[in-house]
Scaffold this motif. Structure first.
Motif, PDB file in Angstrom:
ATOM      1  N   ARG A 330       0.812  -1.206   0.000  1.00 48.17           N
ATOM      2  CA  ARG A 330       0.000   0.000   0.000  1.00 48.17           C
ATOM      3  C   ARG A 330       0.843   1.251   0.000  1.00 48.17           C
ATOM      4  O   ARG A 330       0.326   2.338  -0.160  1.00 48.17           O
ATOM      5  CB  ARG A 330      -0.885   0.027   1.242  1.00 48.17           C
ATOM      6  CG  ARG A 330      -1.954  -1.016   1.256  1.00 48.17           C
ATOM      7  CD  ARG A 330      -2.547  -1.080   2.636  1.00 48.17           C
ATOM      8  NE  ARG A 330      -3.437  -2.211   2.759  1.00 48.17           N
ATOM      9  CZ  ARG A 330      -4.749  -2.152   2.546  1.00 48.17           C
ATOM     10  NH1 ARG A 330      -5.302  -1.035   2.218  1.00 48.17           N
ATOM     11  NH2 ARG A 330      -5.475  -3.229   2.686  1.00 48.17           N
TER      12      ARG A 330
ATOM     13  N   THR B 243     -10.051   3.067   0.904  1.00 44.14           N
ATOM     14  CA  THR B 243      -9.431   4.264   1.452  1.00 44.14           C
ATOM     15  C   THR B 243      -8.980   5.213   0.348  1.00 44.14           C
ATOM     16  O   THR B 243      -9.197   6.427   0.437  1.00 44.14           O
ATOM     17  CB  THR B 243      -8.251   3.860   2.358  1.00 44.14           C
ATOM     18  OG1 THR B 243      -8.764   3.007   3.379  1.00 44.14           O
ATOM     19  CG2 THR B 243      -7.599   5.071   2.983  1.00 44.14           C
ATOM     20  N   GLU B 265      -8.642   2.771  11.630  1.00 44.75           N
ATOM     21  CA  GLU B 265      -7.792   2.199  10.599  1.00 44.75           C
ATOM     22  C   GLU B 265      -6.370   2.738  10.761  1.00 44.75           C
ATOM     23  O   GLU B 265      -6.009   3.229  11.819  1.00 44.75           O
ATOM     24  CB  GLU B 265      -8.377   2.467   9.225  1.00 44.75           C
ATOM     25  CG  GLU B 265      -9.777   1.860   9.062  1.00 44.75           C
ATOM     26  CD  GLU B 265      -9.839   0.620   8.185  1.00 44.75           C
ATOM     27  OE1 GLU B 265      -9.128   0.578   7.165  1.00 44.75           O
ATOM     28  OE2 GLU B 265     -10.607  -0.312   8.502  1.00 44.75           O
ATOM     29  N   ARG B 266      -5.567   2.631   9.688  1.00 38.16           N
ATOM     30  CA  ARG B 266      -4.140   2.933   9.819  1.00 38.16           C
ATOM     31  C   ARG B 266      -3.842   4.416  10.062  1.00 38.16           C
ATOM     32  O   ARG B 266      -4.399   5.278   9.389  1.00 38.16           O
ATOM     33  CB  ARG B 266      -3.424   2.511   8.533  1.00 38.16           C
ATOM     34  CG  ARG B 266      -3.638   1.077   8.206  1.00 38.16           C
ATOM     35  CD  ARG B 266      -3.104   0.757   6.822  1.00 38.16           C
ATOM     36  NE  ARG B 266      -3.505  -0.581   6.475  1.00 38.16           N
ATOM     37  CZ  ARG B 266      -4.676  -0.868   5.921  1.00 38.16           C
ATOM     38  NH1 ARG B 266      -5.516   0.097   5.605  1.00 38.16           N
ATOM     39  NH2 ARG B 266      -4.992  -2.113   5.668  1.00 38.16           N
ATOM     40  N   GLU B 269      -2.410   6.397   6.957  1.00 39.55           N
ATOM     41  CA  GLU B 269      -3.308   6.937   5.943  1.00 39.55           C
ATOM     42  C   GLU B 269      -3.769   8.346   6.294  1.00 39.55           C
ATOM     43  O   GLU B 269      -3.968   9.181   5.419  1.00 39.55           O
ATOM     44  CB  GLU B 269      -4.514   6.007   5.771  1.00 39.55           C
ATOM     45  CG  GLU B 269      -4.114   4.673   5.188  1.00 39.55           C
ATOM     46  CD  GLU B 269      -5.205   3.619   5.257  1.00 39.55           C
ATOM     47  OE1 GLU B 269      -5.049   2.597   4.580  1.00 39.55           O
ATOM     48  OE2 GLU B 269      -6.201   3.796   5.980  1.00 39.55           O
ATOM     49  N   ASP B 333     -14.104   6.147   7.572  1.00 42.00           N
ATOM     50  CA  ASP B 333     -13.326   4.972   7.152  1.00 42.00           C
ATOM     51  C   ASP B 333     -12.712   4.358   8.411  1.00 42.00           C
ATOM     52  O   ASP B 333     -11.795   4.933   8.963  1.00 42.00           O
ATOM     53  CB  ASP B 333     -12.240   5.429   6.177  1.00 42.00           C
ATOM     54  CG  ASP B 333     -11.441   4.284   5.580  1.00 42.00           C
ATOM     55  OD1 ASP B 333     -11.860   3.122   5.718  1.00 42.00           O
ATOM     56  OD2 ASP B 333     -10.384   4.557   4.971  1.00 42.00           O
TER      57      ASP B 333
HETATM   58 MG   LIG Z   1      -8.625   1.159   3.968  1.00 38.20          MG
END
Ligand SMILES: [Mg+2]
Ligand SMILES: Nc1ncnc2c1ncn2[C@@H]1O[C@H](COP(=O)(O)OP(=O)(O)O)[C@@H](O)[C@H]1O
Lengths: 432, 582
Positions: A330, B243, B265-266, B269, B333
């Motif tokens: 990613r 995302t 989430e991360r 991001e 998200d």
């Molecule tokens: Mg995602």
């Protein structure tokens, strides 16, 4: 003052309860049994009933054994003295060296403020085209290898570790086979990096629950090195064993399982470990490469599934190759814009064609006549697997890109590739 | 009042209290010299179960708990735009300045800058009658007039007793005084609190969402549009592109304010948005994108209870800006992480579990959350909207799971991501046939229906070819397949990393869709499948280059001519089923 209790009220699986006062959540205790002592951690308080998970397991614990509360949560020593050392899952020396007790740090600490993170920028070169070209690894990435047991995932892990330009390596082993432990030791030694490696190894023959501490210890140490400016690579193998140990505790505690017996907080538990991967603003970094074995080669199994939702991609290892489908980095787009102008287009373009090849292959296997287009794809797929996917290929990114153009030119007409004309004008090779 | 901890399990603490406690009341657990913020989530007799918004390590039985009498609330006032908050509205950059690398527990900072001076202009005079949510003045916040409103909790008709003259004030200064129907006086500053779990309803009327919210993604605006004030969801397996889809939408969507709720989430991001937005210029306003954005960030390793709160914090701020007549887009998200947070708490409370151990009330909470979207006519007559788009992360990528199913029941559009399409690098990997929308898009429905029918038939031919092979397929069917593949490749797929292709204005979408329609509806003359395939390859190649060229540039025009010449070479009429289109 350390409090000692000599009556264990209940023993169930690896969880014991005692009646005690003044105990704190997550506090550590030592349980002394006939077979030696074990660390235990407070996992629930209910008035004066204290539940603890015993890291050496509940086997052989007797109701009359002594429980001594240490008054603080789990800690590990942090200093340069760790380098080159080998410890077990609870941080005790496994190499016959001295026990380390200087500058103790807490494990499982708070998470990094997102405002203090920076966008990862440095590519980690591995010489493996399936990584460098198609799923570029980036410093501070968290990325596991997905595979069934029996695949050479530990070899791949060690190979990347040796190629990566990091300051130090921390290996966290959970349920590691003794042979694999020796393999890592030998490989890292041969690679000349043993002196800047720290091992925290829980082996397959150690009590299962003891593996629960490994990621937190390894990552706490990594975090402190990173704050001191070091670029740290953490290898965690195998995280499925870690998840299974959590499952065991959850079941003993009679928690309602969410999916195939795993606790509802599996995602949160895994995330709090993987999210330790970081590039600190103005300091060092932590890159995490893990292994997640997939029971039954099933990527929808709760462990790989939750992991995939947490990590920044995964390398899907199958039949000794990194599969283009299912594999993902990613973070690749953070770095592949600055490598070579054709990198991004080739990365997607070649995989699109490989997907088409797979369809032709399926048609062929069903006995259909192959069209000219199918034939082209078949040639392409074959070359792609041989010259790109095979793990024995070890070439820099730029050569892999050149090789890609070579393969395309020997299989297709330019407009069949779906690549933009500007790139074709620049890179297309004349067929000879 | 003496309140004591009597139990700890994960992030849930049981508290024995004397006196009163209310549901969703905020309390603080005092441990190790720190006060840990918590929320009451169940009361049974004299025991309150509270979820702790921090790590619970070190809490001991017998420790003191302070109840505040306040519900979990956020601060509303000028200065929210451009901020980065955690799920409880703690400003993260300020926290970093204070605590360094880590999120130390028990540190809570003021959400808004209390020293900043705003130029306040009153819009009512003493004696005016006002109601909750009505404007009494405004300040300039970035590109907007930020309305200073009568707090939403004040009932009935109020009389302005006093209002300050235009001038410089901080959010702490009293700018007006109003009297309620009972004769009680309320001093007003530019800021007030509102409990996050209650929808703001100070408007005249709710309207039906009817205007397309432009995302500049072709597949969405053309085929499965979103409406201002509407709701939509993006379920998809990990890595399918949820995302990225939300990130490009947060950049390109034509709305006034974007609120990004990074929920469980991360962290990485969020960092991308956080670091890139201040540098990105919004072409419409010429200002940095950050000026129209608020980030609420409770990433996966941050305490799980605050994750549950974060989506409510986000939607409350969205409603607040809606009250100023603005169009607000909230992107969450992932809503699955929020649902999981509820599952974790429900488990600790030992409630009777529903499907996959989610609590039985999951559906109604999801419905209640999306219900806070909407387009409204305010009391002033202005129109404001909150649009909510949530990603869903189904276990195993299987949409037949409780969160996806509960969400699908309530949203107005479904953008389902497909693993197969992302594997084949067909981005955005929204499945064009399975996805749907109840809203109106930017292209005439007859035309989009035709395009969709080509996709549908193309898919049928593709399936059939897998059974009978290419040689068993007629040339006509094969051409349909090629048309569908073409539509997919050059229109539905869109390169988010291409400087031109990543955001396509509606005008350009309409224009190119017409060219594509010419090709889709054309009766084409080919002698063989091989010839057909190679012709489509050529057209596709030119179209791909065309998509990457600046709108109406020379190169763009040149490629367009090439494409129409290619079509003219092979077109011998219009397909019978397209004649009605004229
Ligand atoms: Mg995602
Ligand atoms: N529109 C897109 N264009 C190009 N690549 C994409 C696109 N969407 C996703 N990707 C690729 O897939 C990866 C995973 O996407 P992401 O949105 O993070 O997935 P998810 O949120 O569904 O897990 C991205 O990092 C990127 O490499």
């Amino acid at each position: 003052m350390q409090k000692v209790y000599s009556k264990i009220e209940s023993i169930s699986g690896n969880v014991i309860t005692v009646t005690a006062a003044g105990v704190r959540y997550k506090e550590l205790a030592v349980v002394g049994t006939r077979y030696g002592s074990s660390l235990a951690e407070v996992i629930r308080l209910k008035r004066d009933e204290v539940a603890l998970q015993v890291f050496n397991g509940g086997r052989g614990v007797s109701t009359g054994d002594e429980v001594r509360f240490l008054g603080e949560p789990m800690k590990v020593s942090f200093s340069d003295n760790l380098l080159g050392r080998i410890f077990d899952g609870s941080g005790r020396p496994r190499d016959g060296g001295p026990e380390l007790t200087d500058s103790m740090i807490e494990i499982g600490g708070p998470s990094v403020n997102p405002a203090k993170r920076i966008i990862p920028r440095r590519m980690v070169r591995t010489g493996i085209p399936m990584i460098d070209l198609f799923n570029t690894l980036v410093e501070s990435q968290k990325l596991p290898i997905f595979s069934v047991s029996g695949e050479p995932y530990n070899e791949l892990l060690a190979r990347i570790a040796l190629q990566a330009e990091v300051d130090l390596i921390i290996l966290g082993g959970m349920g590691l086979k003794y042979d694999d432990y020796l393999f890592f030791k030998e490989t890292l030694e041969k690679g000349g990096v043993l002196s800047r490696t720290v091992f925290f190894v829980h082996t397959a023959s150690d009590p299962v629950v003891e593996s629960l501490l490994v990621p937190d210890i390894a990552l706490a140490v990594a975090e402190n090195f990173a704050i001191h400016g070091k670029r740290v690579l953490v290898l965690l193998t195998d995280m499925t064993n870690f998840a299974d140990a959590m499952k065991e505790i959850a079941i003993t505690m009679e928690q309602v399982p969410s999916n195939r017996g795993y606790p509802g907080d599996l995602y949160t538990q895994l995330a709090s470990r993987y999210e330790k991967a970081v590039d600190f603003d103005g300091s060092g970094s932590i890159t995490i490469l893990g292994v997640t074995t997939m029971p039954g080669d099933d990527v929808t199994h709760p462990v790989p599934d939750n992991t995939g939702y947490i990590t920044e991609g995964q390398f899907y290892l199958r039949n000794g190759r990194i599969e283009p489908f299912g594999s993902l980095s990613r973070l690749k787009q953070q770095v592949n814009g600055d490598t070579r102008p054709d990198h991004r287009a080739m990365m997607d373009g070649m995989i699109k064609l490989y997907a088409a090849y797979k369809e032709s292959l399926e048609k062929k296997s069903m006995g259909f006549k192959m069209s000219t287009w199918d034939e082209k794809l078949l040639t392409y797929g074959d070359m792609f697997e041989r010259e790109m996917m095979d793990l024995s290929v070890n070439i820099p990114l730029e050569s892999a890109l050149d090789k890609g153009w070579e393969i395309l030119a020997s299989c297709f007409e330019p407009e069949e590739t779906g690549l933009k004309s500007e790139l074709i004008a620049e890179y297309w090779l004349n067929k000879v | 009042m003496i309140n004591k901890v009597i139990g700890v399990s994960g992030n849930m603490v049981s508290v024995e209290f004397t006196g009163e406690a209310s549901m969703n009341e905020v309390c603080y657990i005092i441990t190790g010299g720190k006060k840990l913020k918590s929320e009451v989530i169940r009361i049974k007799g004299n025991v309150a179960d509270v979820q702790v918004f921090e790590m619970t390590t070190g809490i001991g039985v017998g420790e003191t708990v302070e109840f505040t009498g306040e519900l979990l609330s956020v601060q509303l006032g000028p200065g929210l735009l451009g901020q980065v908050y955690d799920g409880l509205q703690n400003p993260l950059p300020k926290l970093a300045a204070e605590c360094g690398f880590f999120l130390d527990r028990g540190v809570y900072l003021s959400a808004l800058d209390e020293t900043k001076v705003w130029k306040f202009t009153p819009s009512v005079e003493a004696g005016a009658k006002v109601e909750a949510g009505e404007q009494i003045g405004f300040v300039r916040e970035g590109i907007f007039n930020h309305w200073i409103m009568v707090p939403f909790h004040l009932d009935g008709v109020l009389t302005v007793k006093r209002i300050v003259a235009a001038g410089d004030y901080t959010i702490k200064d009293i700018v007006a005084e109003v009297e309620d129907e009972k004769g009680d006086l309320h001093p007003l500053t530019m800021v007030f609190n509102w409990p996050v779990k209650r929808a703001i309803k100070s408007y005249a009327e709710r309207l039906k969402p009817s205007e397309t919210l432009i995302t500049k993604l072709r597949i969405i605006d053309t085929f499965i549009p979103v409406a201002k004030g509407g709701t939509y969801c993006i379920p998809g397996p990990f890595g399918a592109g949820k995302t990225v889809l939300q990130q490009v939408t947060s950049r390109n969507a034509e709305v006034d304010v974007v609120i990004v709720a990074a929920c469980g989430e991360r962290a990485g991001e969020v960092v991308e948005t956080l670091k890139e937005f201040p540098e990105l210029i919004d072409p419409k306003t010429g200002r940095s994108l950050m000026e129209r954005t608020i980030i609420i960030c409770n990433t996966s390793s941050m305490p799980v209870a605050a994750r549950e709160a974060s989506v409510y914090t986000a939607v409350t701020m969205a409603e607040y800006y809606r009250q100023m007549g603005l169009n607000v887009l909230l992107l969450a998200d992932s809503t699955s992480r929020w649902a999981q947070a509820m599952r974790e708490m429900s488990g600790r409370l030992e409630e009777i579990p529903g499907e996959e151990a989610f609590p039985a009330y999951l559906e109604s909470l999801i419905a209640g959350f999306y219900e806070r979207a909407g387009i409204v006519r305010l009391k002033s007559g202005a129109i404001g909207s909150v649009t909510i788009g949530g990603t869903v992360s189904p276990a195993g990528g299987n949409f037949e799971e409780p969160v996806t199913q509960a969400t699908l029941k309530v949203v107005g559009a479904f953008h389902g991501l497909s693993r197969q399409r992302s594997d084949a690098r067909k981005y955005p990997a929204i499945h064009p046939l399975e996805s749907w929308s109840k809203y109106k898009g930017i292209i005439d429905e007859q035309k989009t229906d035709y395009g969709r029918s080509i996709l549908f038939k193309g898919d049928e031919v593709d399936q059939m070819m897998k059974v009978v092979g290419e040689e068993g397929t007629s040339l006509d069917d094969y051409i349909i397949y090629l048309k569908s593949d073409f539509l997919d490749f050059v229109y539905i797929q869109q390169n988010s990393f291409d400087p031109v292709d990543n955001a396509v204005e509606p005008e350009r979408q309409q224009y190119t869709y017409d060219i594509i329609m010419d090709i889709l509806t054309a009766k084409l003359n080919f002698a063989s499948k091989e010839e057909a395939r190679s012709w489509f390859n050529k057209v596709r190649q030119n179209f791909l280059d065309y998509n990457g060229k600046k709108w109406k540039s020379d190169e763009f025009n040149k490629l367009e001519i090439t494409i129409s010449q290619l079509l003219a070479d092979k077109k011998i009429g219009v397909e019978a089923d397209a004649e009605f289109l004229g």
